[in-house]
Design a protein around this motif. Structure first.
Motif, mmCIF file in Angstrom:
data_model
loop_
_atom_site.group_PDB
_atom_site.id
_atom_site.type_symbol
_atom_site.label_atom_id
_atom_site.label_comp_id
_atom_site.label_asym_id
_atom_site.label_seq_id
_atom_site.Cartn_x
_atom_site.Cartn_y
_atom_site.Cartn_z
ATOM 1 N N VAL A 138 -43.657 101.354 -10.903
ATOM 2 C CA VAL A 138 -43.169 101.327 -11.694
ATOM 3 C C VAL A 138 -43.376 100.141 -12.962
ATOM 4 N N THR A 139 -42.960 98.869 -12.034
ATOM 5 C CA THR A 139 -43.028 97.792 -12.939
ATOM 6 C C THR A 139 -45.091 97.824 -13.081
ATOM 7 N N HIS A 140 -45.579 97.951 -11.449
ATOM 8 C CA HIS A 140 -47.238 97.071 -11.986
ATOM 9 C C HIS A 140 -47.900 97.848 -12.943
ATOM 10 N N TYR A 141 -47.664 99.875 -12.877
ATOM 11 C CA TYR A 141 -48.357 100.381 -13.578
ATOM 12 C C TYR A 141 -47.842 101.542 -14.783
ATOM 13 N N PHE A 142 -45.955 100.641 -15.187
ATOM 14 C CA PHE A 142 -46.316 101.639 -15.945
ATOM 15 C C PHE A 142 -46.620 101.472 -18.047
ATOM 16 N N THR A 143 -47.293 100.287 -17.977
ATOM 17 C CA THR A 143 -47.620 99.650 -19.259
ATOM 18 C C THR A 143 -49.080 100.285 -19.592
ATOM 19 N N PHE A 152 -37.657 89.146 -1.401
ATOM 20 C CA PHE A 152 -39.281 89.762 -2.273
ATOM 21 C C PHE A 152 -39.065 89.454 -4.077
ATOM 22 N N THR A 153 -37.701 90.122 -4.187
ATOM 23 C CA THR A 153 -37.520 89.880 -5.652
ATOM 24 C C THR A 153 -38.526 88.525 -6.112
ATOM 25 N N ALA A 154 -38.126 87.087 -5.710
ATOM 26 C CA ALA A 154 -38.698 86.032 -6.108
ATOM 27 C C ALA A 154 -40.036 86.186 -5.761
ATOM 28 N N SER A 155 -40.218 86.946 -4.980
ATOM 29 C CA SER A 155 -42.122 86.764 -4.390
ATOM 30 C C SER A 155 -43.097 88.383 -5.135
ATOM 31 N N GLY A 156 -42.194 89.220 -5.952
ATOM 32 C CA GLY A 156 -42.428 89.667 -6.888
ATOM 33 C C GLY A 156 -42.678 89.921 -8.249
ATOM 34 N N LEU A 157 -41.629 88.811 -8.745
ATOM 35 C CA LEU A 157 -42.387 87.932 -9.745
ATOM 36 C C LEU A 157 -43.012 86.434 -10.242
ATOM 37 N N ILE A 184 -37.728 95.397 -10.768
ATOM 38 C CA ILE A 184 -37.520 95.004 -9.068
ATOM 39 C C ILE A 184 -36.452 94.315 -9.472
ATOM 40 N N LEU A 185 -35.211 93.773 -10.174
ATOM 41 C CA LEU A 185 -34.423 93.355 -10.039
ATOM 42 C C LEU A 185 -33.378 94.988 -9.940
#
Length: 494
Positions: free
Chosen positions: A386-391, A479-484, A440-441
Protein backbone atom coordinates in the motif's frame (compact mmCIF):
# COMPACT_ATOMS: atom_id res chain seq x y z
CA UNK A 1 -1.69 -20.10 15.48
CA UNK A 2 -4.42 -19.09 17.89
CA UNK A 3 -4.98 -15.61 19.32
CA UNK A 4 -7.56 -14.24 21.71
CA UNK A 5 -9.92 -11.71 20.17
CA UNK A 6 -10.30 -9.69 23.36
CA UNK A 7 -6.57 -9.08 23.47
CA UNK A 8 -6.54 -8.26 19.79
CA UNK A 9 -9.27 -5.64 20.11
CA UNK A 10 -7.40 -3.69 22.76
CA UNK A 11 -4.07 -4.05 20.99
CA UNK A 12 -5.46 -2.85 17.66
CA UNK A 13 -6.84 0.26 19.33
CA UNK A 14 -3.53 0.91 21.04
CA UNK A 15 -1.55 0.29 17.85
CA UNK A 16 -3.69 2.85 16.05
CA UNK A 17 -3.04 5.45 18.74
CA UNK A 18 0.69 4.72 18.71
CA UNK A 19 0.88 5.05 14.94
CA UNK A 20 -1.04 8.31 15.02
CA UNK A 21 1.22 9.65 17.77
CA UNK A 22 4.39 8.62 15.97
CA UNK A 23 3.35 10.33 12.75
CA UNK A 24 2.15 13.46 14.56
CA UNK A 25 5.41 14.09 16.39
CA UNK A 26 7.07 14.66 13.03
CA UNK A 27 4.27 16.64 11.44
CA UNK A 28 6.20 19.84 10.90
CA UNK A 29 8.38 19.47 7.85
CA UNK A 30 10.15 21.22 5.03
CA UNK A 31 9.19 21.54 1.37
CA UNK A 32 10.45 18.93 -1.05
CA UNK A 33 13.43 19.75 -3.21
CA UNK A 34 14.31 18.10 -6.48
CA UNK A 35 14.44 15.25 -6.91
CA UNK A 36 13.25 14.18 -3.49
CA UNK A 37 13.86 15.21 0.10
CA UNK A 38 12.22 14.30 3.36
CA UNK A 39 9.90 16.85 5.03
CA UNK A 40 12.03 16.34 8.16
CA UNK A 41 15.37 14.57 8.64
CA UNK A 42 15.20 10.83 8.04
CA UNK A 43 16.81 10.03 11.38
CA UNK A 44 13.90 11.72 13.18
CA UNK A 45 11.39 9.47 11.46
CA UNK A 46 13.54 6.42 12.14
CA UNK A 47 13.93 7.26 15.83
CA UNK A 48 10.24 8.10 16.21
CA UNK A 49 9.20 4.84 14.56
CA UNK A 50 11.64 2.83 16.66
CA UNK A 51 10.26 4.40 19.84
CA UNK A 52 6.69 3.64 18.74
CA UNK A 53 7.57 0.00 18.08
CA UNK A 54 9.29 -0.34 21.43
CA UNK A 55 6.34 1.24 23.22
CA UNK A 56 3.97 -1.14 21.46
CA UNK A 57 6.13 -4.12 22.45
CA UNK A 58 6.15 -3.03 26.09
CA UNK A 59 2.39 -2.56 26.01
CA UNK A 60 1.77 -5.98 24.47
CA UNK A 61 4.05 -7.55 27.08
CA UNK A 62 2.27 -5.84 29.97
CA UNK A 63 -1.16 -6.53 28.53
CA UNK A 64 -0.43 -10.20 28.02
CA UNK A 65 0.84 -10.38 31.61
CA UNK A 66 -2.62 -9.48 32.85
CA UNK A 67 -4.86 -11.25 30.36
CA UNK A 68 -3.05 -14.33 29.15
CA UNK A 69 -3.55 -17.21 31.52
CA UNK A 70 -3.51 -19.99 28.96
CA UNK A 71 -2.29 -20.75 25.48
CA UNK A 72 -3.96 -18.78 22.72
CA UNK A 73 -4.96 -21.95 20.94
CA UNK A 74 -7.01 -23.11 23.92
CA UNK A 75 -9.41 -20.18 24.17
CA UNK A 76 -11.19 -18.65 21.24
CA UNK A 77 -14.47 -17.85 22.91
CA UNK A 78 -13.83 -14.11 22.80
CA UNK A 79 -14.10 -14.06 19.01
CA UNK A 80 -17.59 -15.58 19.10
CA UNK A 81 -19.04 -12.48 20.73
CA UNK A 82 -18.26 -10.50 17.62
CA UNK A 83 -19.90 -12.88 15.19
CA UNK A 84 -23.22 -11.94 13.72
CA UNK A 85 -25.83 -14.15 12.15
CA UNK A 86 -24.51 -15.43 8.83
CA UNK A 87 -26.49 -15.29 5.62
CA UNK A 88 -26.15 -17.11 2.28
CA UNK A 89 -25.69 -15.63 -1.14
CA UNK A 90 -27.87 -17.29 -3.74
CA UNK A 91 -26.16 -19.55 -6.22
CA UNK A 92 -27.56 -17.49 -9.07
CA UNK A 93 -25.83 -14.34 -7.84
CA UNK A 94 -22.54 -16.19 -7.46
CA UNK A 95 -22.90 -17.71 -10.93
CA UNK A 96 -23.62 -14.33 -12.54
CA UNK A 97 -20.64 -12.77 -10.75
CA UNK A 98 -18.35 -15.52 -12.03
CA UNK A 99 -19.59 -15.18 -15.61
CA UNK A 100 -19.18 -11.40 -15.52
CA UNK A 101 -15.61 -11.59 -14.23
CA UNK A 102 -14.71 -14.22 -16.84
CA UNK A 103 -16.10 -11.97 -19.57
CA UNK A 104 -14.16 -8.99 -18.22
CA UNK A 105 -10.98 -11.08 -18.31
CA UNK A 106 -11.68 -12.04 -21.92
CA UNK A 107 -12.44 -8.43 -22.81
CA UNK A 108 -9.22 -7.30 -21.14
CA UNK A 109 -7.21 -9.72 -23.27
CA UNK A 110 -9.00 -8.65 -26.48
CA UNK A 111 -8.38 -4.97 -25.72
CA UNK A 112 -4.66 -5.56 -25.52
CA UNK A 113 -4.53 -7.62 -28.72
CA UNK A 114 -6.52 -5.34 -31.04
CA UNK A 115 -6.56 -2.02 -29.21
CA UNK A 116 -4.15 0.90 -29.21
CA UNK A 117 -0.57 0.22 -28.09
CA UNK A 118 -0.73 3.39 -25.99
CA UNK A 119 -0.80 2.14 -22.40
CA UNK A 120 -2.65 5.23 -21.18
CA UNK A 121 -5.44 4.87 -23.75
CA UNK A 122 -5.99 1.10 -23.59
CA UNK A 123 -8.55 -0.28 -21.17
CA UNK A 124 -6.57 -3.40 -20.29
CA UNK A 125 -3.58 -1.67 -18.66
CA UNK A 126 -5.58 0.48 -16.24
CA UNK A 127 -8.06 -2.29 -15.51
CA UNK A 128 -5.49 -4.98 -14.78
CA UNK A 129 -2.74 -3.06 -12.97
CA UNK A 130 -4.83 -0.48 -11.14
CA UNK A 131 -8.32 -1.93 -10.55
CA UNK A 132 -7.62 -5.66 -10.41
CA UNK A 133 -4.10 -5.78 -9.00
CA UNK A 134 -4.20 -2.89 -6.53
CA UNK A 135 -7.66 -1.61 -5.65
CA UNK A 136 -9.21 -5.09 -5.52
CA UNK A 137 -6.43 -6.31 -3.26
CA UNK A 138 -6.90 -3.32 -0.97
CA UNK A 139 -10.64 -4.01 -0.96
CA UNK A 140 -9.92 -7.58 0.20
CA UNK A 141 -8.33 -6.09 3.31
CA UNK A 142 -11.67 -4.45 4.08
CA UNK A 143 -14.36 -6.85 2.86
CA UNK A 144 -12.57 -10.20 2.87
CA UNK A 145 -11.70 -12.75 0.22
CA UNK A 146 -14.48 -12.01 -2.28
CA UNK A 147 -12.10 -13.09 -5.03
CA UNK A 148 -12.66 -16.77 -4.28
CA UNK A 149 -16.29 -16.28 -5.35
CA UNK A 150 -15.60 -14.27 -8.54
CA UNK A 151 -12.25 -15.78 -9.61
CA UNK A 152 -12.43 -15.39 -13.43
CA UNK A 153 -10.08 -18.29 -14.19
CA UNK A 154 -11.93 -20.62 -11.85
CA UNK A 155 -15.20 -19.59 -13.48
CA UNK A 156 -13.84 -20.07 -17.00
CA UNK A 157 -12.48 -23.53 -16.19
CA UNK A 158 -15.74 -24.51 -14.52
CA UNK A 159 -17.76 -23.34 -17.52
CA UNK A 160 -15.41 -25.22 -19.88
CA UNK A 161 -15.87 -28.36 -17.79
CA UNK A 162 -19.65 -28.14 -18.02
CA UNK A 163 -19.47 -28.44 -21.79
CA UNK A 164 -18.43 -32.06 -21.34
CA UNK A 165 -15.60 -31.73 -23.86
CA UNK A 166 -12.91 -31.98 -21.22
CA UNK A 167 -12.80 -33.00 -17.56
CA UNK A 168 -11.04 -30.96 -14.91
CA UNK A 169 -11.21 -33.59 -12.17
CA UNK A 170 -7.51 -34.34 -12.58
CA UNK A 171 -5.60 -37.29 -13.94
CA UNK A 172 -2.61 -37.03 -11.59
CA UNK A 173 -2.16 -36.63 -7.86
CA UNK A 174 -0.83 -33.18 -6.98
CA UNK A 175 2.70 -33.48 -5.49
CA UNK A 176 2.49 -32.39 -1.88
CA UNK A 177 6.05 -31.05 -1.90
CA UNK A 178 5.16 -28.71 -4.74
CA UNK A 179 2.90 -26.75 -2.40
CA UNK A 180 2.43 -23.13 -3.43
CA UNK A 181 5.61 -22.93 -5.49
CA UNK A 182 3.62 -22.72 -8.77
CA UNK A 183 1.92 -19.58 -7.45
CA UNK A 184 5.28 -18.25 -6.28
CA UNK A 185 6.79 -18.79 -9.73
CA UNK A 186 3.82 -17.00 -11.30
CA UNK A 187 4.26 -14.18 -8.79
CA UNK A 188 7.89 -13.79 -9.78
CA UNK A 189 6.87 -13.61 -13.45
CA UNK A 190 4.22 -11.01 -12.66
CA UNK A 191 6.64 -8.75 -10.78
CA UNK A 192 9.31 -9.21 -13.46
CA UNK A 193 6.77 -8.19 -16.11
CA UNK A 194 5.89 -5.09 -14.13
CA UNK A 195 9.47 -4.02 -13.42
CA UNK A 196 11.46 -5.16 -16.45
CA UNK A 197 8.96 -6.14 -19.14
CA UNK A 198 8.15 -2.67 -20.50
CA UNK A 199 4.62 -4.04 -20.44
CA UNK A 200 2.53 -2.85 -23.37
CA UNK A 201 -1.18 -3.69 -23.75
CA UNK A 202 -0.33 -6.41 -26.27
CA UNK A 203 2.39 -7.93 -24.10
CA UNK A 204 0.06 -7.92 -21.09
CA UNK A 205 -2.63 -9.73 -23.07
CA UNK A 206 -0.15 -12.33 -24.32
CA UNK A 207 1.00 -12.94 -20.75
CA UNK A 208 -2.60 -13.26 -19.56
CA UNK A 209 -3.27 -15.78 -22.32
CA UNK A 210 -0.21 -17.79 -21.37
CA UNK A 211 -1.18 -17.66 -17.70
CA UNK A 212 -4.72 -18.79 -18.55
CA UNK A 213 -3.38 -21.72 -20.56
CA UNK A 214 -1.16 -22.68 -17.64
CA UNK A 215 -4.14 -22.73 -15.29
CA UNK A 216 -6.28 -24.73 -17.74
CA UNK A 217 -3.58 -27.34 -18.34
CA UNK A 218 -2.79 -27.61 -14.63
CA UNK A 219 -6.49 -27.96 -13.79
CA UNK A 220 -6.76 -30.79 -16.34
CA UNK A 221 -3.73 -32.55 -14.84
CA UNK A 222 -4.35 -32.08 -11.12
CA UNK A 223 -7.98 -31.05 -10.80
CA UNK A 224 -9.55 -27.60 -10.88
CA UNK A 225 -9.84 -26.88 -7.17
CA UNK A 226 -6.41 -28.25 -6.26
CA UNK A 227 -4.54 -26.45 -9.04
CA UNK A 228 -6.35 -23.12 -8.64
CA UNK A 229 -5.65 -23.18 -4.91
CA UNK A 230 -1.92 -23.76 -5.36
CA UNK A 231 -1.14 -22.07 -8.68
CA UNK A 232 -3.37 -19.00 -8.98
CA UNK A 233 -1.13 -16.22 -7.72
CA UNK A 234 -4.02 -13.78 -7.35
CA UNK A 235 -6.02 -16.24 -5.29
CA UNK A 236 -3.09 -16.74 -2.92
CA UNK A 237 -2.47 -12.98 -2.56
CA UNK A 238 -6.14 -12.22 -1.94
CA UNK A 239 -6.47 -15.02 0.62
CA UNK A 240 -3.46 -13.72 2.56
CA UNK A 241 -4.63 -10.12 2.54
CA UNK A 242 -8.16 -11.14 3.54
CA UNK A 243 -6.85 -12.46 6.88
CA UNK A 244 -6.59 -8.79 7.87
CA UNK A 245 -10.25 -8.12 7.04
CA UNK A 246 -13.18 -7.91 9.48
CA UNK A 247 -15.25 -10.08 7.11
CA UNK A 248 -14.88 -13.78 6.35
CA UNK A 249 -16.38 -15.52 3.31
CA UNK A 250 -17.23 -19.17 3.90
CA UNK A 251 -18.26 -21.55 1.11
CA UNK A 252 -21.31 -23.63 2.03
CA UNK A 253 -23.30 -25.92 -0.27
CA UNK A 254 -22.62 -23.99 -3.45
CA UNK A 255 -23.39 -20.62 -1.86
CA UNK A 256 -21.59 -18.31 0.54
CA UNK A 257 -21.92 -17.21 4.13
CA UNK A 258 -20.47 -13.98 5.42
CA UNK A 259 -19.25 -13.67 9.00
CA UNK A 260 -18.11 -10.59 10.86
CA UNK A 261 -15.00 -10.80 13.01
CA UNK A 262 -12.46 -8.51 14.62
CA UNK A 263 -10.09 -6.82 12.18
CA UNK A 264 -6.77 -8.67 11.84
CA UNK A 265 -8.14 -11.72 13.68
CA UNK A 266 -8.25 -13.98 10.63
CA UNK A 267 -4.84 -15.39 11.54
CA UNK A 268 -6.45 -17.10 14.53
CA UNK A 269 -8.49 -19.32 12.21
CA UNK A 270 -5.62 -20.80 10.20
CA UNK A 271 -2.85 -23.23 10.99
CA UNK A 272 0.85 -22.55 10.48
CA UNK A 273 1.62 -22.21 6.75
CA UNK A 274 3.73 -24.58 4.71
CA UNK A 275 7.28 -23.70 3.71
CA UNK A 276 6.14 -22.85 0.19
CA UNK A 277 3.57 -20.40 1.58
CA UNK A 278 6.24 -18.90 3.83
CA UNK A 279 8.42 -18.33 0.77
CA UNK A 280 5.46 -16.70 -0.97
CA UNK A 281 4.90 -14.32 1.96
CA UNK A 282 8.59 -13.40 2.10
CA UNK A 283 8.60 -12.69 -1.64
CA UNK A 284 5.58 -10.41 -1.21
CA UNK A 285 7.72 -8.41 1.18
CA UNK A 286 11.04 -8.51 -0.66
CA UNK A 287 9.65 -7.81 -4.14
CA UNK A 288 7.95 -4.62 -2.96
CA UNK A 289 11.13 -3.47 -1.24
CA UNK A 290 13.12 -4.28 -4.39
CA UNK A 291 10.65 -2.30 -6.50
CA UNK A 292 11.24 0.67 -4.21
CA UNK A 293 15.02 0.59 -4.51
CA UNK A 294 15.84 -0.76 -7.97
CA UNK A 295 15.32 2.55 -9.81
CA UNK A 296 17.10 4.79 -7.32
CA UNK A 297 20.35 6.66 -7.83
CA UNK A 298 21.95 4.55 -5.11
CA UNK A 299 21.08 1.31 -6.89
CA UNK A 300 22.27 2.51 -10.30
CA UNK A 301 25.47 3.82 -8.78
CA UNK A 302 26.11 0.47 -7.10
CA UNK A 303 26.17 -1.17 -10.53
CA UNK A 304 27.78 1.44 -12.81
CA UNK A 305 30.30 2.82 -10.32
CA UNK A 306 31.08 -0.31 -8.28
CA UNK A 307 30.25 -3.47 -10.22
CA UNK A 308 30.77 -2.29 -13.80
CA UNK A 309 34.49 -1.50 -13.42
CA UNK A 310 35.01 -5.09 -12.23
CA UNK A 311 33.21 -6.75 -15.15
CA UNK A 312 34.36 -4.23 -17.77
CA UNK A 313 37.54 -6.15 -18.75
CA UNK A 314 35.52 -9.34 -19.18
CA UNK A 315 33.01 -7.65 -21.49
CA UNK A 316 35.79 -6.02 -23.54
CA UNK A 317 37.38 -9.42 -24.13
CA UNK A 318 34.22 -10.85 -25.67
CA UNK A 319 32.58 -7.89 -27.42
CA UNK A 320 33.25 -4.52 -29.02
CA UNK A 321 29.88 -3.20 -27.89
CA UNK A 322 30.97 -2.41 -24.36
CA UNK A 323 28.07 -0.33 -23.09
CA UNK A 324 25.39 -2.26 -25.00
CA UNK A 325 26.47 -5.50 -23.37
CA UNK A 326 26.97 -3.75 -20.03
CA UNK A 327 23.32 -2.70 -20.17
CA UNK A 328 22.28 -6.31 -20.87
CA UNK A 329 24.33 -7.47 -17.90
CA UNK A 330 22.67 -4.74 -15.84
CA UNK A 331 19.21 -6.09 -16.61
CA UNK A 332 20.40 -9.64 -15.88
CA UNK A 333 21.71 -8.34 -12.57
CA UNK A 334 18.30 -6.81 -11.86
CA UNK A 335 16.55 -10.12 -12.52
CA UNK A 336 19.02 -11.97 -10.35
CA UNK A 337 18.63 -9.52 -7.48
CA UNK A 338 14.85 -9.80 -7.64
CA UNK A 339 15.09 -13.61 -7.55
CA UNK A 340 17.52 -13.54 -4.62
CA UNK A 341 15.77 -10.75 -2.69
CA UNK A 342 13.70 -13.15 -0.53
CA UNK A 343 16.86 -14.84 0.75
CA UNK A 344 17.98 -11.64 2.49
CA UNK A 345 14.69 -11.25 4.34
CA UNK A 346 14.40 -14.96 5.06
CA UNK A 347 17.94 -15.04 6.47
CA UNK A 348 17.25 -12.06 8.75
CA UNK A 349 13.94 -13.60 9.82
CA UNK A 350 15.55 -16.95 10.59
CA UNK A 351 18.42 -15.25 12.46
CA UNK A 352 16.11 -13.52 14.95
CA UNK A 353 14.24 -16.79 15.51
CA UNK A 354 17.55 -18.52 16.23
CA UNK A 355 18.41 -15.74 18.68
CA UNK A 356 15.02 -15.97 20.39
CA UNK A 357 15.28 -19.74 20.54
CA UNK A 358 18.72 -19.45 22.15
CA UNK A 359 17.56 -16.85 24.69
CA UNK A 360 14.83 -19.09 26.07
CA UNK A 361 16.76 -22.35 25.55
CA UNK A 362 13.89 -23.76 23.49
CA UNK A 363 14.07 -27.23 21.99
CA UNK A 364 11.69 -26.35 19.16
CA UNK A 365 13.15 -27.01 15.71
CA UNK A 366 14.04 -23.90 13.72
CA UNK A 367 12.03 -24.99 10.69
CA UNK A 368 8.93 -25.26 12.88
CA UNK A 369 9.47 -21.77 14.29
CA UNK A 370 9.96 -20.32 10.81
CA UNK A 371 6.56 -21.66 9.80
CA UNK A 372 4.83 -20.74 13.06
CA UNK A 373 5.83 -17.07 12.89
CA UNK A 374 5.32 -16.63 9.14
CA UNK A 375 1.90 -15.05 9.52
CA UNK A 376 3.48 -12.14 11.38
CA UNK A 377 5.12 -11.04 8.10
CA UNK A 378 1.82 -10.63 6.24
CA UNK A 379 0.92 -7.18 7.66
CA UNK A 380 4.40 -5.88 6.78
CA UNK A 381 4.13 -7.21 3.22
CA UNK A 382 0.65 -5.77 2.72
CA UNK A 383 1.32 -2.34 4.18
CA UNK A 384 4.57 -2.13 2.22
CA UNK A 385 2.53 -2.69 -0.92
CA UNK A 386 0.00 0.00 0.00
CA UNK A 387 2.80 2.40 0.90
CA UNK A 388 4.56 2.02 -2.44
CA UNK A 389 1.56 1.93 -4.77
CA UNK A 390 -1.39 3.80 -3.30
CA UNK A 391 -0.42 7.09 -4.93
CA UNK A 392 -0.37 5.68 -8.47
CA UNK A 393 -3.60 3.76 -7.79
CA UNK A 394 -5.36 6.93 -6.66
CA UNK A 395 -4.09 8.99 -9.59
CA UNK A 396 -4.66 6.47 -12.42
CA UNK A 397 -7.71 4.42 -11.38
CA UNK A 398 -10.30 7.19 -12.08
CA UNK A 399 -9.27 7.03 -15.74
CA UNK A 400 -11.27 3.81 -16.03
CA UNK A 401 -14.42 5.96 -16.31
CA UNK A 402 -13.11 7.52 -19.51
CA UNK A 403 -11.59 4.30 -20.83
CA UNK A 404 -14.87 2.38 -20.42
CA UNK A 405 -16.33 4.39 -23.30
CA UNK A 406 -13.28 3.97 -25.51
CA UNK A 407 -11.62 0.71 -24.37
CA UNK A 408 -9.67 0.12 -27.58
CA UNK A 409 -8.43 3.68 -28.00
CA UNK A 410 -10.39 4.06 -31.28
CA UNK A 411 -12.02 7.40 -30.39
CA UNK A 412 -15.31 5.75 -29.44
CA UNK A 413 -17.76 7.15 -26.89
CA UNK A 414 -19.98 4.23 -25.93
CA UNK A 415 -21.24 5.55 -22.58
CA UNK A 416 -20.68 9.24 -23.20
CA UNK A 417 -17.74 9.43 -20.80
CA UNK A 418 -14.83 9.38 -23.26
CA UNK A 419 -14.65 13.16 -23.39
CA UNK A 420 -14.66 13.57 -19.62
CA UNK A 421 -11.45 15.20 -18.52
CA UNK A 422 -10.14 13.53 -15.40
CA UNK A 423 -6.90 15.22 -14.40
CA UNK A 424 -4.53 12.99 -12.41
CA UNK A 425 -4.94 13.48 -8.69
CA UNK A 426 -1.65 14.86 -7.43
CA UNK A 427 -1.39 14.44 -3.67
CA UNK A 428 0.60 16.81 -1.52
CA UNK A 429 4.11 15.42 -1.17
CA UNK A 430 4.18 16.05 2.57
CA UNK A 431 0.88 14.23 3.05
CA UNK A 432 2.14 11.29 0.97
CA UNK A 433 5.29 10.95 3.05
CA UNK A 434 3.48 11.14 6.39
CA UNK A 435 0.90 8.63 5.15
CA UNK A 436 3.68 6.27 4.06
CA UNK A 437 5.36 6.53 7.45
CA UNK A 438 2.07 5.79 9.25
CA UNK A 439 1.32 2.81 6.97
CA UNK A 440 4.74 1.24 7.39
CA UNK A 441 4.62 1.75 11.14
CA UNK A 442 1.12 0.29 11.41
CA UNK A 443 2.16 -2.82 9.51
CA UNK A 444 5.10 -3.41 11.80
CA UNK A 445 3.11 -2.81 14.97
CA UNK A 446 0.55 -5.39 13.86
CA UNK A 447 3.36 -7.78 13.05
CA UNK A 448 4.86 -7.25 16.51
CA UNK A 449 1.53 -8.20 18.03
CA UNK A 450 1.08 -11.30 15.86
CA UNK A 451 4.60 -12.49 16.63
CA UNK A 452 4.10 -11.75 20.33
CA UNK A 453 0.86 -13.75 20.35
CA UNK A 454 2.46 -16.70 18.57
CA UNK A 455 5.35 -16.71 21.02
CA UNK A 456 3.00 -17.78 23.84
CA UNK A 457 2.04 -20.85 21.87
CA UNK A 458 5.60 -21.63 20.77
CA UNK A 459 7.42 -21.00 24.04
CA UNK A 460 4.79 -21.47 26.72
CA UNK A 461 5.31 -19.17 29.71
CA UNK A 462 4.90 -15.40 29.62
CA UNK A 463 8.50 -14.64 30.58
CA UNK A 464 9.91 -16.98 27.90
CA UNK A 465 7.52 -15.56 25.30
CA UNK A 466 8.51 -11.96 26.05
CA UNK A 467 12.22 -12.72 26.14
CA UNK A 468 12.05 -14.60 22.85
CA UNK A 469 10.54 -11.58 21.13
CA UNK A 470 13.34 -9.13 21.91
CA UNK A 471 15.28 -10.09 18.73
CA UNK A 472 12.05 -9.92 16.72
CA UNK A 473 11.39 -6.37 17.89
CA UNK A 474 14.92 -5.42 16.87
CA UNK A 475 14.21 -6.89 13.43
CA UNK A 476 10.96 -4.93 13.17
CA UNK A 477 12.82 -1.71 14.03
CA UNK A 478 15.38 -2.49 11.32
CA UNK A 479 12.64 -3.32 8.80
CA UNK A 480 10.85 -0.07 9.63
CA UNK A 481 14.01 2.00 9.31
CA UNK A 482 14.99 0.30 6.05
CA UNK A 483 11.51 0.82 4.61
CA UNK A 484 11.61 4.52 5.43
CA UNK A 485 15.15 4.75 4.09
CA UNK A 486 14.12 3.20 0.76
CA UNK A 487 11.27 5.71 0.46
CA UNK A 488 13.70 8.56 1.11
CA UNK A 489 16.11 7.60 -1.69
CA UNK A 490 16.11 9.87 -4.76
CA UNK A 491 15.04 8.24 -7.98
CA UNK A 492 17.36 7.94 -10.96
CA UNK A 493 16.54 9.85 -14.12
CA UNK A 494 14.36 7.91 -16.53
Amino acid sequence: MRMRSRSLAACVRTATLIAAFASSITAEGHAFAAPYTLPVPFWLYAYGSAVALLISFVFFALFSAVNTSSRFSENRSGSRRFRVRSWSLYRLIAWIAQVVTALILLFTIVCGLIGTPNALLNFNMTWFWMIFMLLSMYAACLIGDFYQMVNPWNAAIRLAGRTGLVSFKGILRYPRRLGYFPALLAYFGLIALELFGNASPEKLSVCLLAYSCLLFVGAWLFGRETWIRHADVFGVVFSLVSLLAPIEWVAADGSWRIKLRLPFSGFSTVESPSFSMTCFIVFMLSSTAFDGIHDTILWNTAYWAKLFPIIKPVIENYSNDLYGNAAKVYYLWQWLCLALSPTLYLAAYAAVLVAGKWLVRSQRALNELILDFSWSLVPIAFFYNVTHYFTVAISQSPQIVRLASDPFGKRWDIFGTASISIPPLILDAGFVWHAQVALILMGHILSVYLAHSQSFQSFGSRSRAILSQVPMVVLMVLFTASGLWILSLPMAAA
